[in-house]
Design a protein around this motif. Structure first.
Motif, PDB file in Angstrom:
ATOM      1  N   GLN A 144       0.828  -1.202   0.000  1.00 21.84           N
ATOM      2  CA  GLN A 144       0.000   0.000   0.000  1.00 21.84           C
ATOM      3  C   GLN A 144       0.864   1.254   0.000  1.00 21.84           C
ATOM      4  O   GLN A 144       0.551   2.235  -0.690  1.00 21.84           O
ATOM      5  N   ILE A 145       1.957   1.246   0.759  1.00 18.18           N
ATOM      6  CA  ILE A 145       2.865   2.395   0.792  1.00 18.18           C
ATOM      7  C   ILE A 145       3.477   2.620  -0.579  1.00 18.18           C
ATOM      8  O   ILE A 145       3.522   3.745  -1.091  1.00 18.18           O
ATOM      9  N   VAL A 146       3.936   1.547  -1.194  1.00 20.11           N
ATOM     10  CA  VAL A 146       4.558   1.656  -2.518  1.00 20.11           C
ATOM     11  C   VAL A 146       3.540   2.126  -3.553  1.00 20.11           C
ATOM     12  O   VAL A 146       3.837   2.989  -4.394  1.00 20.11           O
ATOM     13  N   ASP A 147       2.344   1.587  -3.497  1.00 18.52           N
ATOM     14  CA  ASP A 147       1.310   1.955  -4.465  1.00 18.52           C
ATOM     15  C   ASP A 147       0.901   3.421  -4.348  1.00 18.52           C
ATOM     16  O   ASP A 147       0.428   4.020  -5.325  1.00 18.52           O
ATOM     17  N   SER A 148       1.066   3.994  -3.159  1.00 19.13           N
ATOM     18  CA  SER A 148       0.647   5.375  -2.938  1.00 19.13           C
ATOM     19  C   SER A 148       1.661   6.395  -3.452  1.00 19.13           C
ATOM     20  O   SER A 148       1.355   7.580  -3.538  1.00 19.13           O
ATOM     21  N   THR A 149       2.871   5.961  -3.787  1.00 17.14           N
ATOM     22  CA  THR A 149       3.881   6.892  -4.296  1.00 17.14           C
ATOM     23  C   THR A 149       3.630   7.163  -5.772  1.00 17.14           C
ATOM     24  O   THR A 149       2.898   6.431  -6.448  1.00 17.14           O
ATOM     25  N   GLU A 150       4.282   8.203  -6.276  1.00 22.96           N
ATOM     26  CA  GLU A 150       4.133   8.577  -7.685  1.00 22.96           C
ATOM     27  C   GLU A 150       5.136   7.862  -8.583  1.00 22.96           C
ATOM     28  O   GLU A 150       5.119   8.048  -9.796  1.00 22.96           O
ATOM     29  N   CYS A 151       6.010   7.063  -7.980  1.00 19.68           N
ATOM     30  CA  CYS A 151       7.024   6.343  -8.755  1.00 19.68           C
ATOM     31  C   CYS A 151       6.540   4.926  -9.035  1.00 19.68           C
ATOM     32  O   CYS A 151       6.124   4.207  -8.115  1.00 19.68           O
ATOM     33  N   LYS A 152       6.580   4.519 -10.267  1.00 18.99           N
ATOM     34  CA  LYS A 152       6.124   3.198 -10.642  1.00 18.99           C
ATOM     35  C   LYS A 152       7.275   2.197 -10.747  1.00 18.99           C
ATOM     36  O   LYS A 152       7.041   0.999 -10.944  1.00 18.99           O
ATOM     37  N   ASP A 153       8.513   2.675 -10.613  1.00 23.97           N
ATOM     38  CA  ASP A 153       9.670   1.782 -10.732  1.00 23.97           C
ATOM     39  C   ASP A 153      10.189   1.412  -9.344  1.00 23.97           C
ATOM     40  O   ASP A 153      11.315   1.694  -8.979  1.00 23.97           O
TER      41      ASP A 153
END
Length: 251
Positions: free
Chosen positions: A52-61
């Motif tokens: 969830q934390i990763v998905d909430s960022t604007e970076c997809k890589d």
């Protein structure tokens, strides 16, 4: 654009600060990087929270590695290093925050590595040992040092792989060990103090190893391990954080 830098971030139940780290990294810095988060908590709840934390960022890589066990700091860095294919590699804590106007932060570090004599480079910070301390205001903007701290250390990926990554047999002090090993390769360790990274400091260590982490007993155990591996002279010269101008005309 293909990524030039892999940023490896081990984490263990430090969700809020990991979120600050990733959000500020993506929002305030600009560079062709990929991010690898190594989640050392194998529980399903933790895996969900990290995703969830990763998905909430604007970076997809951003890749998430779930080793299924606590690899700890050194094992996590080596795990990320094994899958990294970019020219440059950064080991970074999850309790750091990039301040606004940090757009050129990574350029300031990676550009120094274009010099073949440089083995690793690091920024200045509020919570860090040695010459990287922000409060050492008398030091030049760019300098050579005998010690780089691992909270944010950038090196060449192939170089670190050639050295075998971090030594997981140590009880700590992997940055002391790596600094000594790079110095023995006749490579410079460089600080660019104009690159600043805010560091909260000792968050996971103090929580997981409460009362022991960075205590006198822990420091003595680390020192004994480094002296046993490299000898007293190498440990002492590294630990004293000697410095010199780099380049020489940078006053």
């Amino acid at each position: 654009m293909s990524s030039l830098l892999t940023i490896a971030i081990p984490t263990y139940q430090n969700y809020e600060q990991l979120s600050w780290c990733l959000d500020s990294l993506v929002k305030h810095t600009d560079f062709p990087y990929e991010i690898i988060v190594v989640n050392n908590d194998s529980s399903q709840e933790s895996q969900i929270q990290i995703q969830q934390i990763v998905d909430s960022t604007e970076c997809k890589d951003i890749k998430i590695l779930q080793p299924g066990t606590n690899m700890k700091w050194m094992g996590s860095i080596n795990l990320a290093l094994n899958v990294a294919s970019t020219p440059f590699f950064c080991m970074m804590n999850d309790d750091v925050v990039f301040v606004p106007e940090s757009t050129t932060f990574w350029n300031k570090l990676v550009d120094i590595l274009s010099n073949d004599t440089v083995g690793a480079v690091g920024p200045s910070s509020n919570f860090v040992a040695g010459n990287q301390k922000l409060f050492n205001v008398h030091l030049p903007n760019i300098l050579k040092t005998s010690l780089l701290i691992g909270f944010c250390l950038v090196t060449k990926t192939e170089l670190l792989k050639k050295l075998g990554g971090l030594d997981e047999s140590l009880v700590g002090g992997d940055d002391l060990d790596l600094s000594i090993r790079l110095t023995k390769e006749n490579l410079d360790l460089v600080i660019n103090r104009t690159a600043y990274l805010h560091h909260i400091g000792q968050q996971t260590g103090q929580r997981v190893h409460k009362g022991y982490w960075d205590s006198q007993d822990h420091q003595e155990a680390v020192a004994n391990a480094i002296v046993k591996k490299h000898g007293f002279k190498s440990w002492f010269e590294c630990f004293q954080s000697k410095w010199a101008y780099w380049p020489k005309d940078d006053k």
